[in-house]
Structure formats: structure tokens, C-alpha cells
Design a protein around this motif. Sequence first.
Motif: not given
Length: 229
Positions: A80-81, A84-85, A99-100, A103, A107
Amino acid sequence: MFNGLADFGTKLYQAFLFEDRWKLYLGGLGNTLAITLGAICISTVFGMVLCLMRLSKHQVLRWPAQAYIDIIRGIPVVVQLLIMYNVVLLNVTDNKMVVAIIAFGVNSSAYMAEIYRSGINAVDSGQMEAGRSLGLSRAQTMWHIIFPQAIKNCLPTYTSEFIVLVKETAVVGYIALVDLTKVYSSVQSLTYDATAPLLIIAVAYFIITKTLALIFAHMERRLQASDRR
């Protein structure tokens, strides 16, 4: 034996104190905490929205929430990370911290929704009937009667999710963001030793998670004490 201890002490010194390398750990720790706190804020709010949608009598709200929860819980957080990135936010922002946070917030919200739902379902159904009999609307009953009891039910699992989130952020190195875990590779490349930096990082994570556990345990005791009054 003493030579071994002295040698290990030297490695710890080189990994943590030599040339102020402790600043690397401090910077990584700051990023880890920032991501965790940002993500937990998102998941606490968005998780409640998902929970209410999941509990709704309307399928148009319930089905999308269920689908979201199933999809998010079925995909590893590191995937997922990366999505997203590299896909979702690729042309939106190049700020890796943002972003982190998004993400991990996305989640965690799926898990938080189920935590809330289980807490609400644990409240006796007669509480809703009692609230309605007093003339309160369904929303007022939920807010004033159900939610306060559900929060107490949710606190232990909420604590667990918070602690899990701290540890899950260790994968942000996949998008080249320097968190506490990523500091290891930087220090290891300077000292050519893996043991000391890994031990330091492990101790740091333990301190964080243990502190969170103690804080929430204190909150839980306070809530239990208020019930006995």
C-alpha cells in the motif's frame, strides 16, 4: 569475557556517540513518531466514519465501507505504501513524509473501523432502547450513551493498533524515507558493524511501545475507576 565486553562497548560507542551519531537516531526517531502520530490521527477519525458507514442500515453506505475494509486489510502495508508513493500521490506531492502519513493512516483506518465496531457491538442493545425511551434520537443516544461505553471497550485494542502502527512504520525505507530503522544502514556503513546499531534501534522501539502501553494502561485504570464511583 572482559575483552569481549570492552569490544562491544567500543562498538556501542562508535555506533551511538562517536562523531555525534546519536543525532542520526534522533532524526530517525522524530520521523517515526511524526508518521505514527499523523497516521493515528487520520485513522482515529476516518476509522470512525467507516465504522458508522459499516453499521448503517443503508446498503449504499454499508457496502463501500465493507469493501474498503476488506481490500485494505487484505493487502500488505508495504505494498500500500508503494502504491501510494508510485501511483496514487505520484503527481500530487513529492513529500515522502506526507505520503507515509497518508498511506499508514489509510491502512490503519480499516483496522480502527473494526475496533470501533466491536466496541459498539459490545454495548448492550438495551442501551439504545433506553436512550430512545428517554426521548433521545438515535444519533443523540449513540453520542451520549453508546459511544462513551464503546470507547472503554475499544481502549485495549486501540492501544494495540497504536503500538502495531509504530512498528509498521519501519518499512518506510522502501520509499527512501529515513526513519529509526533506516538509520541502521547509515550507521552500519560507517562502522561496518550490524550488532550495535540494531541493538540501539531495538531498545528505542521497546521504549516507545512500552511507554505507550503504560500511558494507555493508566487511562484504562482511570476509566475503570470512574465506573466504580
